[in-house]
Write a protein that holds these residues in place. Structure first.
Motif, PDB file in Angstrom:
ATOM      1  N   VAL A   1      29.515 -52.474  15.264  1.00 29.76           N
ATOM      2  CA  VAL A   1      28.744 -53.611  15.761  1.00 29.76           C
ATOM      3  C   VAL A   1      29.315 -54.922  15.230  1.00 29.76           C
ATOM      4  N   LEU A   2      29.651 -54.950  13.946  1.00 24.09           N
ATOM      5  CA  LEU A   2      30.223 -56.159  13.355  1.00 24.09           C
ATOM      6  C   LEU A   2      31.541 -56.524  14.021  1.00 24.09           C
ATOM      7  N   ASP A   3      32.364 -55.524  14.296  1.00 24.08           N
ATOM      8  CA  ASP A   3      33.632 -55.772  14.983  1.00 24.08           C
ATOM      9  C   ASP A   3      33.393 -56.363  16.373  1.00 24.08           C
ATOM     10  N   SER A   4      32.414 -55.824  17.091  1.00 19.95           N
ATOM     11  CA  SER A   4      32.110 -56.327  18.433  1.00 19.95           C
ATOM     12  C   SER A   4      31.634 -57.779  18.370  1.00 19.95           C
ATOM     13  N   LEU A   5      30.739 -58.071  17.432  1.00 23.54           N
ATOM     14  CA  LEU A   5      30.235 -59.429  17.318  1.00 23.54           C
ATOM     15  C   LEU A   5      31.330 -60.409  16.895  1.00 23.54           C
ATOM     16  N   GLU A   6      32.216 -59.984  16.023  1.00 23.04           N
ATOM     17  CA  GLU A   6      33.328 -60.852  15.614  1.00 23.04           C
ATOM     18  C   GLU A   6      34.186 -61.265  16.801  1.00 23.04           C
ATOM     19  N   LYS A   7      34.299 -60.389  17.787  1.00 20.88           N
ATOM     20  CA  LYS A   7      35.118 -60.669  18.960  1.00 20.88           C
ATOM     21  C   LYS A   7      34.363 -61.423  20.055  1.00 20.88           C
ATOM     22  N   LEU A   8      33.034 -61.236  20.100  1.00 23.18           N
ATOM     23  CA  LEU A   8      32.250 -61.853  21.169  1.00 23.18           C
ATOM     24  C   LEU A   8      31.690 -63.222  20.801  1.00 23.18           C
ATOM     25  N   LEU A   9      31.380 -63.444  19.532  1.00 18.22           N
ATOM     26  CA  LEU A   9      30.739 -64.706  19.150  1.00 18.22           C
ATOM     27  C   LEU A   9      31.623 -65.938  19.383  1.00 18.22           C
ATOM     28  N   PRO A  10      32.928 -65.885  19.130  1.00 17.44           N
ATOM     29  CA  PRO A  10      33.741 -67.066  19.448  1.00 17.44           C
ATOM     30  C   PRO A  10      33.699 -67.414  20.940  1.00 17.44           C
ATOM     31  N   GLU A  11      33.608 -66.391  21.791  1.00 18.77           N
ATOM     32  CA  GLU A  11      33.500 -66.640  23.225  1.00 18.77           C
ATOM     33  C   GLU A  11      32.150 -67.273  23.551  1.00 18.77           C
ATOM     34  N   ALA A  12      31.097 -66.798  22.906  1.00 21.69           N
ATOM     35  CA  ALA A  12      29.771 -67.390  23.109  1.00 21.69           C
ATOM     36  C   ALA A  12      29.769 -68.859  22.692  1.00 21.69           C
ATOM     37  N   GLU A  13      30.415 -69.162  21.582  1.00 21.69           N
ATOM     38  CA  GLU A  13      30.498 -70.547  21.122  1.00 21.69           C
ATOM     39  C   GLU A  13      31.192 -71.416  22.154  1.00 21.69           C
ATOM     40  N   LYS A  14      32.296 -70.930  22.726  1.00 27.87           N
ATOM     41  CA  LYS A  14      33.033 -71.697  23.734  1.00 27.87           C
ATOM     42  C   LYS A  14      32.201 -71.924  24.990  1.00 27.87           C
ATOM     43  N   LEU A  15      31.397 -70.927  25.354  1.00 26.28           N
ATOM     44  CA  LEU A  15      30.594 -71.011  26.576  1.00 26.28           C
ATOM     45  C   LEU A  15      29.287 -71.768  26.377  1.00 26.28           C
ATOM     46  N   GLY A  16      28.920 -72.019  25.115  1.00 27.41           N
ATOM     47  CA  GLY A  16      27.688 -72.727  24.835  1.00 27.41           C
ATOM     48  C   GLY A  16      26.442 -71.883  25.034  1.00 27.41           C
ATOM     49  N   ILE A  17      26.561 -70.575  24.772  1.00 29.51           N
ATOM     50  CA  ILE A  17      25.417 -69.676  24.902  1.00 29.51           C
ATOM     51  C   ILE A  17      25.136 -69.005  23.561  1.00 29.51           C
ATOM     52  N   ILE A  18      23.981 -68.368  23.473  1.00 25.41           N
ATOM     53  CA  ILE A  18      23.594 -67.637  22.262  1.00 25.41           C
ATOM     54  C   ILE A  18      23.493 -66.158  22.588  1.00 25.41           C
ATOM     55  N   LEU A  19      24.187 -65.338  21.816  1.00 23.92           N
ATOM     56  CA  LEU A  19      24.017 -63.893  21.910  1.00 23.92           C
ATOM     57  C   LEU A  19      22.798 -63.510  21.087  1.00 23.92           C
ATOM     58  N   ALA A  20      21.836 -62.878  21.743  1.00 21.99           N
ATOM     59  CA  ALA A  20      20.578 -62.524  21.077  1.00 21.99           C
ATOM     60  C   ALA A  20      20.481 -61.012  20.955  1.00 21.99           C
ATOM     61  N   ILE A  21      20.561 -60.493  19.737  1.00 23.12           N
ATOM     62  CA  ILE A  21      20.450 -59.051  19.524  1.00 23.12           C
ATOM     63  C   ILE A  21      18.972 -58.655  19.511  1.00 23.12           C
ATOM     64  N   GLU A  22      18.687 -57.516  20.115  1.00 21.93           N
ATOM     65  CA  GLU A  22      17.306 -57.115  20.395  1.00 21.93           C
ATOM     66  C   GLU A  22      16.828 -55.975  19.502  1.00 21.93           C
ATOM     67  N   ASN A  23      15.638 -56.142  18.941  1.00 21.04           N
ATOM     68  CA  ASN A  23      15.021 -55.043  18.197  1.00 21.04           C
ATOM     69  C   ASN A  23      14.507 -53.988  19.168  1.00 21.04           C
ATOM     70  N   SER A  24      14.590 -52.732  18.765  1.00 23.63           N
ATOM     71  CA  SER A  24      14.060 -51.669  19.625  1.00 23.63           C
ATOM     72  C   SER A  24      13.389 -50.625  18.750  1.00 23.63           C
ATOM     73  N   PHE A  25      13.227 -49.409  19.290  1.00 19.79           N
ATOM     74  CA  PHE A  25      12.445 -48.390  18.574  1.00 19.79           C
ATOM     75  C   PHE A  25      13.307 -47.239  18.075  1.00 19.79           C
ATOM     76  N   GLU A  26      14.626 -47.448  18.006  1.00 21.51           N
ATOM     77  CA  GLU A  26      15.508 -46.430  17.440  1.00 21.51           C
ATOM     78  C   GLU A  26      16.007 -46.894  16.068  1.00 21.51           C
ATOM     79  N   ARG A  27      16.502 -45.963  15.285  1.00 19.47           N
ATOM     80  CA  ARG A  27      16.963 -46.281  13.931  1.00 19.47           C
ATOM     81  C   ARG A  27      18.048 -47.368  13.940  1.00 19.47           C
TER      82      ARG A  27
END
Length: 292
Positions: free
Chosen positions: A131-157
């Motif tokens: 997950v950390l690897d994925s976010l490291e690669k996606l967050l710079p793109e989100a910054e360039k696009l001016g959007i926020i990646l919002a991770i969601e809580n759910s009911f699994e571990r």
């Protein structure tokens, strides 16, 4: 300016010929804000020409797509362990983020992933580096696009409140936030009077029969909440029913959500057609809770 109430709908169950009348009915009830759902984004990835259809719908109806729900599942979640698929997943999510930004979305809700955790009982300490690897690669793109990646809580571990808090602390960027899901939090809460025997089987299976309960998910996530998925249930299954028809205390929860310092939107995730709810009832219910 008040926080917009944004409406989610599964467009895949509705023929395209009905889109215009559906948007018109929402507008007649004073609702102009919608979620760009994962099925639409998946359609863009498979058939880029379909993007033009939604640009035209947006312009024709004068509506807004404030928030997106990113494609998810075994090969599209942040926790995808398939080395051959991960690179393509990252590229597909970047493309989906760009489509969302071009349609005006400010937040993109994304899933950590449940498949590995539920099917193979993969421990969180194995999932976290993926997950950390994925976010490291996606967050710079989100910054360039001016959007926020919002991770969601759910009911699994793998999607427990503690895991969402963990990820939210690993990156110093405004491009990362949290999507608080009220129904998922209600499942994991275990207040006095709740009975474990009443849980639906798939909930217990998600934790191999031993749930790590959390009664204060909204309080823990509050500083990072940028958007939220609002729906109700009886605490024993992920039913996506109308607020006020389950066991959530909406007066208390709504006040907390509205106090979130980064809150940008409130999303309805009610399954309106399954329970025969009208557009008017849906809009009136949300206005009553968050505007009353």
């Amino acid at each position: 300016m008040s926080v917009p109430i944004v409406y989610h709908h599964n467009w895949g169950i509705m023929p395209e010929v009905m889109y215009d009348s559906f948007f018109d009915e929402f507008k007649q009830n004073g609702a102009y804000d919608f979620v760009l759902v994962e099925s639409i984004l998946e359609g863009f990835l498979k058939k880029p020409s379909s993007f033009g259809t939604w640009l035209r719908l947006k312009a024709h109806h004068g509506i807004n797509f404030n928030d997106a729900h990113m494609p998810y599942g075994e090969h599209m979640d942040l926790a995808c362990p398939d080395r051959g698929r991960r690179n393509q997943m990252i590229e597909d999510q970047k493309r989906a983020m760009a489509y969302a930004a071009d349609l005006g979305c400010k937040t993109c809700t994304i899933h950590i992933g449940a498949f590995e955790s539920v099917v193979f009982q993969t421990p969180n300490d194995v999932i976290r580096p993926l997950v950390l690897d994925s976010l490291e690669k996606l967050l710079p793109e989100a910054e360039k696009l001016g959007i926020i990646l919002a991770i969601e809580n759910s009911f699994e571990r793998s999607n427990a409140t503690s895991e969402i808090v963990y990820y939210s602390k690993q990156f110093d960027t405004p491009a990362l936030g949290v999507c608080y899901d009220s129904g998922h939090a209600n499942i994991i809460a275990f207040p006095p009077g709740k009975e474990e025997a009443k849980y639906k089987e798939y909930i217990m299976n998600s934790w191999a029969g031993k749930i790590d309960y959390c009664n204060d998910a909204v309080d823990q996530l509050l500083p990072c909440i940028v958007t939220c998925h609002i729906h109700d249930n009886d605490g024993y299954g992920d039913d996506h029913i109308m607020p006020g028809t389950g066991s959530i205390n909406w007066k208390e929860l709504a006040a907390k959500i509205m106090s979130a310092p980064r809150l940008m939107s409130i999303q309805s995730e009610v399954n309106m057609f399954r329970d025969g709810n009208s557009v008017k009832r849906l809009v009136d219910t949300f206005n009553g809770i968050f505007r009353g």
